[in-house]
Design an enzyme around this catalytic site. Structure first.
Site, short mmCIF file in Angstrom:
data_model
loop_
_atom_site.label_atom_id
_atom_site.label_comp_id
_atom_site.label_asym_id
_atom_site.label_seq_id
_atom_site.Cartn_x
_atom_site.Cartn_y
_atom_site.Cartn_z
CD GLN A 1 -10.48 -3.90 3.41
OE1 GLN A 1 -9.46 -3.22 3.37
NE2 GLN A 1 -11.32 -3.97 2.41
CG ASP B 1 -10.50 4.01 4.17
OD1 ASP B 1 -10.26 3.80 2.98
OD2 ASP B 1 -10.67 3.12 5.02
CE LYS C 1 -7.04 -1.61 0.88
NZ LYS C 1 -8.25 -1.70 1.69
N1 GUN Z 1 -13.95 -2.04 1.76
C1 GUN Z 1 -14.25 -1.83 0.45
N2 GUN Z 1 -13.73 -0.65 0.02
C2 GUN Z 1 -13.11 -0.11 1.09
C3 GUN Z 1 -12.38 1.09 1.26
O1 GUN Z 1 -12.21 1.92 0.37
N3 GUN Z 1 -11.88 1.29 2.52
C4 GUN Z 1 -12.05 0.41 3.53
N4 GUN Z 1 -11.53 0.69 4.73
N5 GUN Z 1 -12.72 -0.72 3.39
C5 GUN Z 1 -13.23 -0.98 2.18
#
Ligand code: GUN
Length: 283
Positions: free
Chosen positions: A97, A120, A53
């Site tokens: 996350q 998100d 990211k």
């Molecule tokens: N962990 C797995 N997929 C995601 C996601 O789309 N967003 C976040 N914040 N954590 C994740």
């Protein structure tokens, strides 16, 4: 029949270039979109995702802050960090996350993020907006899958879309997005009785169950578009999806590979949401 491969890597580059134009336009006005990614603990897979990211942000000229907190961080300290980022005008998007360590209530965390910075799309206010069909910040993975369908010119309106998996992160939002595009939507789970009966009727089949290779070619309608959201590591180390690619590609019309299908799009849509949040911040 051999399916057309939906090349997520190439499409992700194309979509990123489109959003870079918007990021550059903001920069020309003196605003650099900013994303904060918080990770709590040492989960190896999460660290790789977060690293990717941060790298993608650099590619698009998005400012990013990577905040790594120890696994024993108290919930109050995490909430205080989020409050600080909510007030920070250089940050337009905040992502914590998941999963977070067990002593932290993930619902509390998601609700603490300002809905305007919730890239998100997991805050209840944004979930509600998605249900109503006017999401400003749609959840990244289903948003990416929808972009793949659109870029491949796959018709959605009037089609039967079957989503296998009902998670808050993928299955439920995916079903809603397809519904808003006028698909007829069936939501199944890995426990649905006679699952193959449903999947075999799908013009568009989206699979997000976390069960390696559970959908086989005999469960797919000839010519269907198959979107495989799964990513699983087999004991030998090989990465596979929730769809058995080798048998599925002989039946499907279109199919996403794993890796290189939905994955690159998820990060791209996170960038898109960060730019979108920055655009809305100055309106
Ligand atoms: N962990 C797995 N997929 C995601 C996601 O789309 N967003 C976040 N914040 N954590 C994740």
């Amino acid at each position: 029949m051999t399916a057309k491969i939906i090349d997520g890597k190439t499409i992700a580059q194309e979509v990123r270039a489109e959003w870079k134009v918007r990021a550059d336009a903001l920069k020309a006005r003196g605003i650099t979109p900013g994303l904060a990614v918080i990770i709590v603990g040492e989960d190896a897979a999460s660290r790789i995702y977060v690293g990717n990211k941060v790298k993608a942000c650099a590619e698009l000229g998005i400012h990013s802050e990577h905040i790594a907190l120890p696994a024993d961080t108290p919930e109050t300290a995490l909430l205080a960090k989020i409050a600080e980022l909510n007030a920070n005008t250089a940050i337009h998007g905040i992502l914590v996350q998941l999963p977070v360590p067990k002593h932290i209530d993930s619902n509390k965390v998601l609700e603490a993020i300002s809905p305007r910075k919730d890239v998100d799309g997991f805050h209840p206010q944004n979930v509600g907006a998605l249900v109503a069909g006017n999401a400003a910040l749609p959840p990244c993975t289903p948003y990416g899958a929808m972009n793949l369908l659109e870029k491949m010119g796959i018709e959605i309106e009037g089609k039967h879309a079957v989503v296998v998996g009902r998670s808050n992160i993928v299955g439920k939002p995916m079903a809603l997005m397809l519904l808003h595009k006028n698909a007829t939507v069936t939501i199944c789970t890995s426990r649905t009785s006679d699952l193959a009966h449903h999947t075999r009727d799908a013009d568009i089949l989206v699979v997000a169950t976390g069960k390696p290779q559970m959908i086989t070619g005999d469960m797919i309608k000839p010519g269907a578009a198959v979107i495989d959201v799964g990513i699983n590591r087999l004991p030998g180390g090989k990465l596979v999806g929730d769809v058995d690619f080798d048998s599925a590609k002989e039946v499907a019309g279109y199919i996403t590979p794993v890796p290189g299908g939905v994955g690159p799009m998820t990060i791209t849509m996170l960038m898109a949401n960060t730019v979108q949040a920055a655009e809305r911040a100055i309106k």
